[in-house]
Design a protein around this motif. Structure first.
Motif, PDB file in Angstrom:
ATOM      1  N   TYR A 142       0.858  -1.100   0.032  1.00  0.00           N
ATOM      2  CA  TYR A 142       0.079  -0.030  -0.059  1.00  0.00           C
ATOM      3  C   TYR A 142       0.978   1.233   0.178  1.00  0.00           C
ATOM      4  O   TYR A 142       1.680   1.242   0.932  1.00  0.00           O
ATOM      5  N   VAL A 143       0.717   2.197  -0.849  1.00  0.00           N
ATOM      6  CA  VAL A 143       1.597   3.362  -1.083  1.00  0.00           C
ATOM      7  C   VAL A 143       0.626   4.735  -1.029  1.00  0.00           C
ATOM      8  O   VAL A 143       1.252   5.537  -1.274  1.00  0.00           O
ATOM      9  N   GLY A 144      -0.752   4.689  -0.691  1.00  0.00           N
ATOM     10  CA  GLY A 144      -1.612   5.754  -0.780  1.00  0.00           C
ATOM     11  C   GLY A 144      -2.925   5.546  -1.234  1.00  0.00           C
ATOM     12  O   GLY A 144      -3.352   4.376  -1.978  1.00  0.00           O
ATOM     13  N   SER A 145      -3.810   6.644  -0.768  1.00  0.00           N
ATOM     14  CA  SER A 145      -5.320   6.517  -1.386  1.00  0.00           C
ATOM     15  C   SER A 145      -5.653   7.948  -1.655  1.00  0.00           C
ATOM     16  O   SER A 145      -5.086   8.807  -1.166  1.00  0.00           O
TER      17      SER A 145
ATOM     18  N   ILE B  83      -1.113  11.149  -6.666  1.00  0.00           N
ATOM     19  CA  ILE B  83      -0.725  10.546  -5.445  1.00  0.00           C
ATOM     20  C   ILE B  83       1.044  10.271  -5.230  1.00  0.00           C
ATOM     21  O   ILE B  83       1.549   9.685  -6.096  1.00  0.00           O
ATOM     22  N   THR B  84       1.635  11.130  -4.421  1.00  0.00           N
ATOM     23  CA  THR B  84       3.016  10.826  -4.175  1.00  0.00           C
ATOM     24  C   THR B  84       3.299   9.611  -3.571  1.00  0.00           C
ATOM     25  O   THR B  84       2.560   9.033  -2.512  1.00  0.00           O
ATOM     26  N   PHE B  85       4.454   8.870  -3.910  1.00  0.00           N
ATOM     27  CA  PHE B  85       4.767   7.723  -3.093  1.00  0.00           C
ATOM     28  C   PHE B  85       5.830   8.239  -1.822  1.00  0.00           C
ATOM     29  O   PHE B  85       6.332   9.327  -1.993  1.00  0.00           O
ATOM     30  N   PRO B  86       5.811   7.174  -1.056  1.00  0.00           N
ATOM     31  CA  PRO B  86       6.945   7.638   0.148  1.00  0.00           C
ATOM     32  C   PRO B  86       8.341   7.739  -0.332  1.00  0.00           C
ATOM     33  O   PRO B  86       8.736   7.113  -1.434  1.00  0.00           O
TER      34      PRO B  86
END
Lengths: 55, 210
Positions: free
Chosen positions: B128-131, B146-149
């Motif tokens: 999971y990297v975002g929503s 959506i930006t990733f970590p």
């Protein structure tokens, strides 16, 4: 475009990411994203800059 | 084709008549009644291909055996080898530690090696990297980036999307190491703003990481 999340405690806090704010839609046309969200904290990112952050 | 009775419960091979004789023979060799059980010494031999019989074989490796053979992880495991030809084969390793169950495979190419690198066959489809909740006022919705970590990916990852509203089919665009743009198209009349979750996995020829 450089996107920076400033949410306190976010894993991406104050880290500028070089992101692509355009995309190709279903008709093959380039579109501008409607908004930018931080995937780590889920908050909107409003700090968008065409220039990279100063060292 | 001539068939050889097999032990129950496996039925005889029923290859069509136009299959070459050598392939028919191979099908016979791959029958599960002909699985051969090998020893750790055989499976760890430098001359892997010549040490193996044709067909399907298996061996159980304990931790010490796995350490001696350069297997993917020094844990107990089962090794299945399929050798359809004298100079080639494929190995599957199933690791079975208490807290670690996963599998790998590789191609046996030359004798002695090197063989192909171990490839994970049990990698997650993504972490999971975002929503984001998309605005359902337009169809399709406007794209949301959506930006990733930061630093998570060094290669452009593969992205899998999950929709919290089955009326909306999500899609992704402009995937990069730093983020992805997501949007959704309405496929059933529905005005609820869809929550889209993003999962991503980074893969090379040798590894897959979430």
């Amino acid at each position: 475009m450089w996107a920076t999340c400033h949410t306190a405690g976010c894993g991406n806090e104050d880290i500028s990411l070089d992101v692509q704010t355009t995309y190709i839609d279903e008709n093959g046309e380039e579109q501008q994203v409607g908004s930018v969200m931080c995937g780590v904290c889920g908050n909107p990112i409003t700090d968008l800059s065409p220039e990279p952050p100063s060292p | 084709m001539p068939t050889t009775p097999k032990g129950l419960p496996y039925p005889a091979s029923t290859a069509p008549p136009n299959v070459p004789a050598d392939l028919q023979a191979l099908a016979q060799d791959l029958d599960f009644t002909k699985v051969q059980v090998l020893t750790p010494a055989q499976v760890n031999a430098a001359s892997l291909l010549s040490a193996y019989p044709l067909g399907l074989s298996l061996v159980r490796l304990l931790g010490a055996d796995a350490s001696a053979g350069g297997w993917p992880g020094a844990t107990s495991s089962m090794v299945f080898t399929i050798k359809p030809h004298a100079d080639r084969g494929t190995q599957f390793v199933f690791r079975n530690a208490q807290t670690l169950v996963n599998s790998y495979y590789r191609q046996l190419i030359t004798d002695p090696g090197p063989h192909s690198a171990w490839v994970s066959a049990s990698a997650p489809f993504g972490s999971y990297v975002g929503s984001a909740t998309l605005d359902a006022s337009t169809n399709p919705t406007a794209g949301v980036l959506i930006t990733f970590p930061a630093g998570r990916f060094t290669l452009t990852p593969r992205v899998v999307l999950g929709s919290g509203n089955s009326a909306w089919a999500p899609s992704s665009s402009a995937v990069s190491t730093t983020g992805v743009t997501i949007l959704a198209r309405q496929i059933i009349a529905n005005s609820t703003n869809p929550l889209i979750s993003v999962y991503a996995v980074q893969a090379t020829d040798q590894s897959i990481t979430g």
